[in-house]
Design a protein around this motif. Structure first.
Motif, PDB file in Angstrom:
ATOM      1  N   ASP A 243      15.481  52.687  65.002  1.00 48.50           N
ATOM      2  CA  ASP A 243      14.510  50.906  65.355  1.00 48.50           C
ATOM      3  C   ASP A 243      14.943  50.446  64.503  1.00 48.50           C
ATOM      4  O   ASP A 243      15.020  49.298  63.726  1.00 48.50           O
ATOM      5  CB  ASP A 243      13.200  50.637  65.444  1.00 48.50           C
ATOM      6  N   GLY A 244      15.468  51.081  63.033  1.00 49.08           N
ATOM      7  CA  GLY A 244      16.342  50.256  61.980  1.00 49.08           C
ATOM      8  C   GLY A 244      14.969  49.741  61.316  1.00 49.08           C
ATOM      9  O   GLY A 244      14.979  48.748  60.030  1.00 49.08           O
ATOM     10  N   ARG A 245      14.274  49.892  61.436  1.00 46.52           N
ATOM     11  CA  ARG A 245      12.878  49.500  60.552  1.00 46.52           C
ATOM     12  C   ARG A 245      12.699  50.285  59.007  1.00 46.52           C
ATOM     13  O   ARG A 245      12.903  51.617  59.108  1.00 46.52           O
ATOM     14  CB  ARG A 245      11.603  49.909  60.946  1.00 46.52           C
ATOM     15  N   PRO A 246      11.947  49.703  57.676  1.00 40.38           N
ATOM     16  CA  PRO A 246      11.493  50.406  56.739  1.00 40.38           C
ATOM     17  C   PRO A 246      10.869  51.541  57.108  1.00 40.38           C
ATOM     18  O   PRO A 246      10.287  51.669  57.515  1.00 40.38           O
ATOM     19  CB  PRO A 246      11.262  49.422  55.704  1.00 40.38           C
ATOM     20  N   LEU A 247      10.910  52.899  56.151  1.00 42.62           N
ATOM     21  CA  LEU A 247      10.295  53.867  56.534  1.00 42.62           C
ATOM     22  C   LEU A 247       8.997  54.162  55.596  1.00 42.62           C
ATOM     23  O   LEU A 247       8.984  52.673  54.261  1.00 42.62           O
ATOM     24  CB  LEU A 247      11.017  54.919  56.138  1.00 42.62           C
ATOM     25  N   GLU A 248       7.461  54.478  55.837  1.00 45.52           N
ATOM     26  CA  GLU A 248       6.348  54.154  54.994  1.00 45.52           C
ATOM     27  C   GLU A 248       6.096  55.516  54.863  1.00 45.52           C
ATOM     28  O   GLU A 248       6.285  56.185  54.577  1.00 45.52           O
ATOM     29  CB  GLU A 248       5.264  54.147  55.779  1.00 45.52           C
TER      30      GLU A 248
END
Length: 278
Positions: free
Chosen positions: A177-182
């Motif tokens: 989704d193109g979100r930052p990884l945690e």
């Protein structure tokens, strides 16, 4: 004893207790000084899963009870009547207990990701590897703990592996989704280990405990995980009887025709294939 992690230290402590009781009860002619026990660990500390002072305490207790603890020492070779350690030093023995860590499959190193000297993948807290499209979790991965100042990696336990898988699944979706990884985060309730002789070490809710109270908490936790009330009662009664009367060792004289060593400890002549064909 090869290996100074949780399994190695606990096994060493319990074995020392067992040997000491059996010797005094059944073999009084064997002097205490005739029995020599060694614990050999590749790392520079015992109980790497716990804070360094807990490992130092465990070493002190084991050495006080007669163990020779060798840290930073590899086991080079296990022979029939001796073990080769370090730079060629030999320890004469016919009894070797192995509790060292597992080595990842060679395929892990051949996959093209960065690994350490033991073949474990050097991962980021987000479980990413040196290859942007590859992730690593479980026993084959070194995942640093962002909550620790020194970045000490998470222990290769089932508790961590299950939770790493859930975080990894969420990170894969985030990557798509193109979100930052945690980063993977997990704070255990505690870790406890027995050192034998009613002594233990551990960390519970961030509080370091050692001695008899740590052993009691360790024993109590495992008792609480025994399924069913009837089994809990049986185990409690068995422990109480052991505390009062000591352990009841049993010798199993198992003869194996294909083995070179009999149950008496005497060497058998080699058995030819045609002698066991029937």
């Amino acid at each position: 004893m090869g290996g100074g992690g949780l399994s190695g230290v606990e096994t060493a402590g319990e074995l020392e207790d067992f040997v000491r009781r059996v010797r005094g009860r059944y073999y009084p002619k064997i002097g205490a000084t005739e029995i020599r026990t060694y614990l050999v660990e590749l790392k520079d500390e015992l109980l790497g899963e716990l804070p360094p002072d807990m490992g130092a305490y465990a070493r002190q207790r084991l050495e006080r009870r007669g163990f020779t603890v060798r840290l930073g020492t590899p086991i080079r070779e296990v022979r029939e009547a001796e073990v080769v350690i370090g730079n060629g030093e030999t320890i004469p023995t016919r009894t070797v207990v192995w509790s060292g860590g597992v080595r990842p499959a060679p395929m892990v190193a051949r996959s093209g990701v960065e690994v350490d000297h033991a073949g474990r993948v050097k991962a980021l807290p987000t479980m990413e590897t040196s290859r942007s499209t590859a992730f690593a979790i479980g026993d084959c991965a070194l995942i640093p703990n962002v909550e620790e100042a020194d970045g000490r990696p998470f222990a290769p336990t089932a508790q961590n592996a299950v939770r790493e898988a859930k975080r990894l699944a969420a990170n894969v979706v985030a990557r798509i989704d193109g979100r930052p990884l945690e980063p993977y985060r997990y704070r255990t309730i505690g870790i406890l280990a027995s050192v034998g002789h009613h002594t233990g070490v551990g960390v519970v809710f961030g509080i370091r405990v050692r001695g008899w109270i740590a052993w009691f908490m360790w024993r109590g936790y495992y008792w609480s995980r025994v399924p069913g009330i009837n089994r809990k009662v049986r185990v409690a009664i068995d422990w109480a009887l052991t505390a009062l009367f000591g352990t009841d060792p049993v010798q199993l004289k198992v003869e194996d025709a294909s083995s070179a060593m009999g149950s008496s400890g005497r060497r058998h002549p080699p058995v030819r294939d045609h002698e066991t064909s029937d």
